[in-house]
Design a protein around this motif. Structure first.
Motif, PDB file in Angstrom:
ATOM      1  N   LEU A   3      -1.514   8.737  -1.560  1.00 25.93           N
ATOM      2  CA  LEU A   3      -2.514   7.718  -1.264  1.00 25.93           C
ATOM      3  C   LEU A   3      -1.899   6.468  -0.649  1.00 25.93           C
ATOM      4  CD1 LEU A   3      -4.780   8.049  -4.414  1.00 25.93           C
ATOM      5  CD2 LEU A   3      -5.115   9.021  -2.148  1.00 25.93           C
ATOM      6  N   ASP A   4      -0.595   6.517  -0.363  1.00 26.44           N
ATOM      7  CA  ASP A   4       0.033   5.359   0.251  1.00 26.44           C
ATOM      8  C   ASP A   4      -0.535   5.078   1.637  1.00 26.44           C
ATOM      9  OD1 ASP A   4       1.268   7.751   1.030  1.00 26.44           O
ATOM     10  OD2 ASP A   4       3.115   6.726   1.604  1.00 26.44           O
ATOM     11  N   CYS A   5      -1.230   6.040   2.223  1.00 26.33           N
ATOM     12  CA  CYS A   5      -1.847   5.838   3.543  1.00 26.33           C
ATOM     13  C   CYS A   5      -3.042   4.890   3.453  1.00 26.33           C
ATOM     14  CB  CYS A   5      -2.275   7.162   4.144  1.00 26.33           C
ATOM     15  SG  CYS A   5      -3.431   8.096   3.136  1.00 26.33           S
ATOM     16  N   LEU A   6      -3.505   4.562   2.251  1.00 25.12           N
ATOM     17  CA  LEU A   6      -4.655   3.663   2.083  1.00 25.12           C
ATOM     18  C   LEU A   6      -4.228   2.202   1.980  1.00 25.12           C
ATOM     19  CD1 LEU A   6      -6.863   5.782  -0.333  1.00 25.12           C
ATOM     20  CD2 LEU A   6      -7.163   5.424   2.118  1.00 25.12           C
ATOM     21  N   ARG A   7      -3.017   1.913   2.401  1.00 26.75           N
ATOM     22  CA  ARG A   7      -2.536   0.528   2.399  1.00 26.75           C
ATOM     23  C   ARG A   7      -1.492   0.338   3.490  1.00 26.75           C
ATOM     24  NH1 ARG A   7      -1.612  -1.357  -2.348  1.00 26.75           N
ATOM     25  NH2 ARG A   7      -2.671   0.280  -3.452  1.00 26.75           N
ATOM     26  N   ASP A   8      -1.334  -0.913   3.866  1.00 27.71           N
ATOM     27  CA  ASP A   8      -0.211  -1.267   4.719  1.00 27.71           C
ATOM     28  C   ASP A   8       0.440  -2.491   4.071  1.00 27.71           C
ATOM     29  OD1 ASP A   8      -1.673  -3.540   5.596  1.00 27.71           O
ATOM     30  OD2 ASP A   8      -2.218  -2.639   7.508  1.00 27.71           O
ATOM     31  N   LYS A   9       1.241  -3.234   4.802  1.00 25.44           N
ATOM     32  CA  LYS A   9       2.000  -4.320   4.172  1.00 25.44           C
ATOM     33  C   LYS A   9       1.117  -5.404   3.543  1.00 25.44           C
ATOM     34  CE  LYS A   9       2.628  -6.813   8.481  1.00 25.44           C
ATOM     35  NZ  LYS A   9       2.293  -6.063   9.643  1.00 25.44           N
ATOM     36  N   GLU A  10      -0.101  -5.573   4.039  1.00 23.55           N
ATOM     37  CA  GLU A  10      -0.959  -6.656   3.571  1.00 23.55           C
ATOM     38  C   GLU A  10      -2.342  -6.188   3.130  1.00 23.55           C
ATOM     39  OE1 GLU A  10      -2.599 -10.821   5.578  1.00 23.55           O
ATOM     40  OE2 GLU A  10      -2.092  -9.128   6.866  1.00 23.55           O
ATOM     41  N   LEU A  11      -2.815  -5.099   3.689  1.00 21.95           N
ATOM     42  CA  LEU A  11      -4.169  -4.590   3.468  1.00 21.95           C
ATOM     43  C   LEU A  11      -4.127  -3.392   2.519  1.00 21.95           C
ATOM     44  CD1 LEU A  11      -7.217  -4.567   4.624  1.00 21.95           C
ATOM     45  CD2 LEU A  11      -6.368  -2.707   6.043  1.00 21.95           C
TER      46      LEU A  11
END
Length: 184
Positions: A3-11
């Protein structure tokens, strides 16, 4: 499940929680966001509470999934909700779903909508292995038309006078994205 694809560095995109009922109630009844939703009557607090309690957090069961988009800035203790993105009309047999998103006005034109869309695309194509995503945009929603015209989604259909909105029948524009076309 990755599920790491559901975030980036800030979002970050996260599931709707029961404490989000007040937030959903205010967003769904906000006139400045009315172009983005298909409600024809106000959403009651009780309805928002029921939605947040049960949630649309099971795509395979409910055919829809809503995720709250949050931004965490440096120095802030808690992330700030900036909108939501949802998958709906999920079709297991054909491996497709519709996608829709709302970014609050104060957070628009900062790239968050594109980043939300990118996160959900990675999730749907890489984790869920869907074959396609599509978006349904009412023709008089100029912001959404421009957003999808400038994306890697392909305009595949226009249904004339499909939806009654703002006192007249409006065209419905269908955009489509398949993983193969995204890589082109």
């Amino acid at each position: 499940m990755r599920l790491d694809c559901l975030r980036d560095k800030e979002l970050a995109l996260r599931l709707v929680e029961p404490e989000d009922a007040r937030l959903l109630h205010s967003w769904e009844n906000d006139p400045s966001l009315a172009e983005s939703n298909t409600l024809y009557e106000p959403l009651a607090r009780f309805q928002a509470q029921q939605f947040a309690q049960v949630g649309n957090s099971h795509l395979l069961e409910n055919g829809s999934l809503m995720l709250i988009a949050e931004v965490k800035s440096e120095g802030e203790d808690a992330p700030t909700p900036i909108g939501y993105i949802e998958l709906y009309n999920y079709d297991h047999f054909h491996r497709r779903a519709a996608v829709g998103l709302v970014v609050l006005p104060s957070w628009q034109h900062k790239g968050y909508g594109r980043r939300m869309l990118s996160c959900i695309e990675h999730y749907t194509f890489d984790v869920l292995r869907l074959h396609q995503l599509y978006a349904e945009v009412v023709g008089d929603n100029a912001k959404a038309v421009l957003f999808f015209d400038q994306s890697h989604y392909k305009r595949v259909a226009q249904l004339p006078q499909w939806q009654w909105q703002h006192g007249a029948y409006q065209d419905l524009i269908i955009y489509q994205l398949c993983p193969e076309s995204k890589r082109e």
